[in-house]
Design a protein around this motif. Structure first.
Motif, PDB file in Angstrom:
ATOM      1  N   THR A 143       0.826  -1.200   0.000  1.00 61.89           N
ATOM      2  CA  THR A 143       0.000   0.000   0.000  1.00 61.89           C
ATOM      3  C   THR A 143       0.866   1.258   0.000  1.00 61.89           C
ATOM      4  OG1 THR A 143      -0.098  -0.028   2.414  1.00 61.89           O
ATOM      5  CG2 THR A 143      -1.854  -1.179   1.218  1.00 61.89           C
TER       6      THR A 143
ATOM      7  N   ASP B 205       1.038   5.699  -3.613  1.00 61.97           N
ATOM      8  CA  ASP B 205       0.941   7.121  -3.948  1.00 61.97           C
ATOM      9  C   ASP B 205       1.916   7.965  -3.142  1.00 61.97           C
ATOM     10  OD1 ASP B 205      -0.688   6.251  -1.755  1.00 61.97           O
ATOM     11  OD2 ASP B 205      -1.486   8.292  -1.623  1.00 61.97           O
TER      12      ASP B 205
ATOM     13  N   ASN C 118      -2.548   2.082  -4.435  1.00 58.94           N
ATOM     14  CA  ASN C 118      -2.922   3.247  -3.644  1.00 58.94           C
ATOM     15  C   ASN C 118      -4.246   2.883  -2.995  1.00 58.94           C
ATOM     16  OD1 ASN C 118      -3.915   5.628  -2.609  1.00 58.94           O
ATOM     17  ND2 ASN C 118      -3.845   6.767  -4.530  1.00 58.94           N
TER      18      ASN C 118
ATOM     19  N   LYS D 138      -6.381   4.317  -1.378  1.00 55.18           N
ATOM     20  CA  LYS D 138      -7.472   5.283  -1.434  1.00 55.18           C
ATOM     21  C   LYS D 138      -8.098   5.384  -2.817  1.00 55.18           C
ATOM     22  CE  LYS D 138      -5.454   8.142   2.243  1.00 55.18           C
ATOM     23  NZ  LYS D 138      -4.954   9.501   2.599  1.00 55.18           N
ATOM     24  N   ASP D 139      -7.495   4.745  -3.808  1.00 53.26           N
ATOM     25  CA  ASP D 139      -7.928   4.885  -5.189  1.00 53.26           C
ATOM     26  C   ASP D 139      -8.632   3.610  -5.667  1.00 53.26           C
ATOM     27  OD1 ASP D 139      -8.294   5.422  -7.844  1.00 53.26           O
ATOM     28  OD2 ASP D 139      -6.172   5.373  -8.380  1.00 53.26           O
TER      29      ASP D 139
ATOM     30  N   ALA E 267      -9.632   2.654  -8.539  1.00 56.14           N
ATOM     31  CA  ALA E 267      -9.069   2.113  -9.776  1.00 56.14           C
ATOM     32  C   ALA E 267      -7.804   1.311  -9.491  1.00 56.14           C
ATOM     33  CB  ALA E 267      -8.775   3.246 -10.762  1.00 56.14           C
ATOM     34  N   SER E 268      -7.000   1.788  -8.558  1.00 55.47           N
ATOM     35  CA  SER E 268      -5.775   1.081  -8.196  1.00 55.47           C
ATOM     36  C   SER E 268      -6.096  -0.202  -7.434  1.00 55.47           C
ATOM     37  CB  SER E 268      -4.881   1.985  -7.338  1.00 55.47           C
ATOM     38  OG  SER E 268      -3.711   1.308  -6.930  1.00 55.47           O
TER      39      SER E 268
ATOM     40  N   THR F 160     -12.204   1.448   0.778  1.00 57.97           N
ATOM     41  CA  THR F 160     -12.211   1.620  -0.680  1.00 57.97           C
ATOM     42  C   THR F 160     -12.929   0.457  -1.358  1.00 57.97           C
ATOM     43  OG1 THR F 160     -10.117   2.841  -0.582  1.00 57.97           O
ATOM     44  CG2 THR F 160     -10.737   1.929  -2.714  1.00 57.97           C
TER      45      THR F 160
END
Length: 376
Positions: A167, A170, A198, A200-201, A203-204, A234
């Motif tokens: 993790t 980013d 990431n 928090k993302d 898409a990631s 997320t």
């Protein structure tokens, strides 16, 4: 949603009303036998475990306390009929319940355990009936390949597929992330998937979807501050789990997750979040060779079969270290974990022998009492 669909949504693996295949064995066949023995009971899954008892669910939007069996509450060794800590229900377990009272614990398909803290040998259940373990580690000062190796040792010992999740991609410098990934090349060579995300993302985080299909259960393990709760939020798409800041000097965090909890995901999978674990003691049932197959392969090339990999001539392991092909810290961890597993295995063998002796003595005592008092 039917009751069967609701169970499937929280990981129930059996087909609706389908009989067991002829000659079937294993946990799921035993489930059917227990269900037949308790026709009035219904299955429910442990979603939270507290000192005072358990919260179970029979669907994705349910959760209610259940009355435990007496032997699940007594201290180990209290008296005959008690069970050890690891034999009591944990998050991910399936129970048979009547009303709001538990009547049976269904056998586990898989387990994640560790050696419990303290001098006396005990095993502690982390999670049960899981398909995948996400070993979460931050790409900051939290990054520790040796701790990851220790987690993998415990995970594989329970028959579960591990995935290393790095993790804070980013926050990491590109060079740092590349270096961290390169240090895990040995794991990738052994078939252990490694993903940098990431947390928090969305898409990631989507790179983890292949392990989060309908009916599957995954568990997050890692140190405090690694980003497990952020990752959970997320995946859920909502801020359900409390998150906290980490200390700047060592990237460690507080225990924002205070207890293990099973959470249904929108994907149809279930996710178990766990508090950070500082102590990861082997149980003695792990296979060190499986987790360090690269070192084991090198050892087979040594000139002497009993090579200790110290100063012996013709040592392939030392040659690989000197040539820069084997990380000396990985080798040192291999030796350390080998010693720990051997020590735990010895304690486990002693405990089993002691239990077997107590059983024999108990039978002999009962026989003498029967003969003395004419009991039949």
């Amino acid at each position: 949603m039917s009751s069967f669909d609701a169970l499937q949504a929280i990981g129930w693996p059996l087909s609706a009303d389908a009989p067991a295949p002829e000659g079937a064995s294993g946990p799921e066949a035993q489930w059917r036998e227990l269900m037949a023995a308790h026709p009035q009971a219904r299955p429910a899954r442990v979603v939270e475990q507290h000192r005072s008892g358990y919260i179970v669910a029979d669907g994705p939007d349910t959760g209610f306390p259940v009355e435990s069996l007496p032997e699940w509450q007594r201290p180990p060794g209290y008296r005959k009929g008690t069970v050890t800590i690891d034999q009591r229900p944990g998050v991910g377990d399936w129970l048979l319940i009547e009303g709001k009272k538990a009547v049976a614990l269904l056998p586990r398909r898989t387990t994640i355990k560790r050696g419990a803290a303290g001098e006396h040998y005990q095993q502690q259940l982390i999670a049960a009936n899981v398909d995948t373990v996400f070993v979460v580690c931050g790409l900051d000062a939290d990054f520790n390949p040796r701790r990851i190796e220790r987690y993998l040792l415990l995970v594989r010992g329970g028959g579960v597929e591990p995935v290393v999740v790095l993790t804070k991609a980013d926050q990491a410098e590109a060079a740092d992330a590349d270096e961290a990934m390169s240090t895990l090349v040995e794991l990738a060579a052994q078939g252990v998937a490694v993903r940098a995300v990431n947390a928090k993302d969305p898409a990631s985080v989507a790179t983890l979807n292949e392990w989060l299909g309908p009916g599957r259960t995954a568990v997050l393990v890692g140190s405090s501050g690694a980003g497990k709760s952020t990752l959970t939020n997320t995946l859920l798409g909502i801020e359900k789990m409390k998150t906290g800041e980490v200390r700047e000097h060592d990237s460690r965090g507080r225990h924002t997750t205070t207890h293990r909890a099973l959470i249904p995901l929108p994907s149809g999978a279930c996710l178990i979040d766990t508090p950070g674990m500082r102590e990861l003691k082997p149980t003695g049932e792990e296979d060190v060779a499986e987790n360090f197959s690269d070192i084991e392969a090198l050892a087979e090339q040594c000139r002497f079969r009993d090579c200790k990999h110290a100063k012996e001539p013709g040592c392939a392991v030392r040659a690989a270290i000197e040539a820069g092909k084997l990380d000396p810290q990985r080798f040192a961890n291999y030796l350390k974990l080998s010693d720990e597993v051997a020590g735990a295995a010895n304690k486990l063998a002693n405990r089993r022998a002691q239990k077997a002796d107590e059983k024999v003595q108990g039978k002999a005592l009962n026989k003498r009492l029967d003969e003395k008092y004419g009991r039949h």
